[in-house]
Design an enzyme around this catalytic site. Structure first.
Site, mmCIF file in Angstrom:
data_model
loop_
_atom_site.group_PDB
_atom_site.id
_atom_site.type_symbol
_atom_site.label_atom_id
_atom_site.label_comp_id
_atom_site.label_asym_id
_atom_site.label_seq_id
_atom_site.Cartn_x
_atom_site.Cartn_y
_atom_site.Cartn_z
ATOM 1 N N ASP A 3 78.317 -19.992 47.093
ATOM 2 C CA ASP A 3 78.567 -21.389 47.393
ATOM 3 C C ASP A 3 77.343 -21.957 48.101
ATOM 4 O O ASP A 3 76.686 -21.808 49.282
ATOM 5 C CB ASP A 3 79.563 -21.444 48.628
ATOM 6 C CG ASP A 3 80.005 -22.729 48.929
ATOM 7 O OD1 ASP A 3 79.415 -23.616 48.557
ATOM 8 O OD2 ASP A 3 81.156 -22.923 49.705
ATOM 9 N N HIS A 40 82.164 -24.318 45.623
ATOM 10 C CA HIS A 40 82.779 -24.502 46.952
ATOM 11 C C HIS A 40 84.289 -24.785 46.762
ATOM 12 O O HIS A 40 85.057 -25.305 47.878
ATOM 13 C CB HIS A 40 82.021 -25.952 47.436
ATOM 14 C CG HIS A 40 82.213 -26.334 48.788
ATOM 15 N ND1 HIS A 40 81.926 -25.482 50.089
ATOM 16 C CD2 HIS A 40 82.645 -27.499 49.164
ATOM 17 C CE1 HIS A 40 82.194 -26.094 51.087
ATOM 18 N NE2 HIS A 40 82.740 -27.267 50.756
ATOM 19 N N SER A 75 86.846 -27.581 53.084
ATOM 20 C CA SER A 75 85.662 -28.074 53.346
ATOM 21 C C SER A 75 85.897 -28.699 54.721
ATOM 22 O O SER A 75 86.051 -28.156 55.766
ATOM 23 C CB SER A 75 85.128 -28.873 52.149
ATOM 24 O OG SER A 75 83.858 -29.246 52.314
#
Length: 266
Positions: free
Chosen positions: A217, A245, A95
């Site tokens: 996602d 995610h 991320s």
């Protein structure tokens, strides 16, 4: 304060194996890499750590002004690899930590050999033709909700982030990780994450790079992964048939296999 203490650094696995550094994203800590680490440790030297303000990092290291830009987190990463005297590191960032890795490998290219970006996003807010997945109004509402009800926000976000309705244990794991973060630190980190724009930094990456995203996602949709791939020359893109995610949590075997294959590739 040394970097080991500051960032709660742990080194596990095969001491003489290729070095893989795992970096967690917002709302997480190194414990969410547990299943992936168990798989990789047989053949790789795995470096784990907590960002300042997260997990079991040293609370005394937190500085709300210092940690507004992602560059501060990237500098911490560089200091960790320098203190451990690591070279030929494959950096794996999840991320927002993907963009920390983009910055870190450019700041200390002699320390890193490869870059693995797991569900990355260089910008979460839509901008003209760029689609990050959120409007500015969406992000403002998200941040306001976080400010007003920290624990409630984490419980509400867990099903969206993890997206494994048949595995409540995984949602609970993410929520527990989030709740280990001091709310004041999390509020700063949230703004750093969701208001960041690192699109211009992608062109500066000149290491072998692999981008892995998930087919479903909500936080970093597949068009974001394609954008990152198109803007890092020579990169490879792989889309997992997975939801959510955090594929390192929900699909650790797939995530670990992708990492191991990439590290071993020439």
């Amino acid at each position: 304060m040394n970097a080991r203490t500051r960032n709660n650094v742990r080194v596990v696995g095969a001491a003489d194996g290729p070095v893989v550094m795992l970096a967690h994203g917002f709302g997480c800590d190194q414990t969410l890499w547990r299943s992936v680490t168990d798989i990789l440790a047989a053949h790789f030297c795995v470096v784990l750590f907590d960002h300042v303000g997260s997990g079991a990092s040293d609370p005394a290291a937190w500085d709300a002004e210092k940690y507004v830009p992602l560059d501060a987190y990237a500098q911490d990463i560089v200091e960790i690899v320098e203190e451990l005297d690591l070279r030929n590191v494959t950096f794996v960032g999840h991320s927002v930590a993907s963009m920390m890795g983009v910055l870190a490998v450019q700041a200390a290219p002699e320390r890193f050999s490869k870059l693995f970006l797991l569900t990355p996003s260089p910008r979460y807010i839509d901008d003209g033709d760029y689609r990050g997945g959120f409007s500015r109004e969406d992000i403002d509402e998200l941040l306001e909700s976080l400010d007003s009800n920290y624990l409630g926000w984490s419980a509400a976000m867990a099903p969206i982030v993890v997206n494994a309705p048949d595995r409540p244990d995984l949602e609970n794991m993410w929520t527990a990780s989030f709740c280990r973060t001091d709310p004041a630190c999390a509020r700063v980190f949230a703004r750093t994450t969701f208001l960041s724009d690192n699109r211009a930094d992608l062109a500066g990456v000149n290491l072998p790079t692999m981008i892995v995203d998930c087919a479903r996602d909500s936080l970093a949709p597949t068009q974001v992964g394609r954008y990152v791939h198109e803007h890092i020359a020579g990169s490879t893109l792989k889309t997992l048939d997975a939801s959510g995610h955090c594929p390192h949590v929900t699909e650790p075997e797939q995530a670990a296999e992708a990492i191991a294959t990439f590290v071993r590739s020439s």
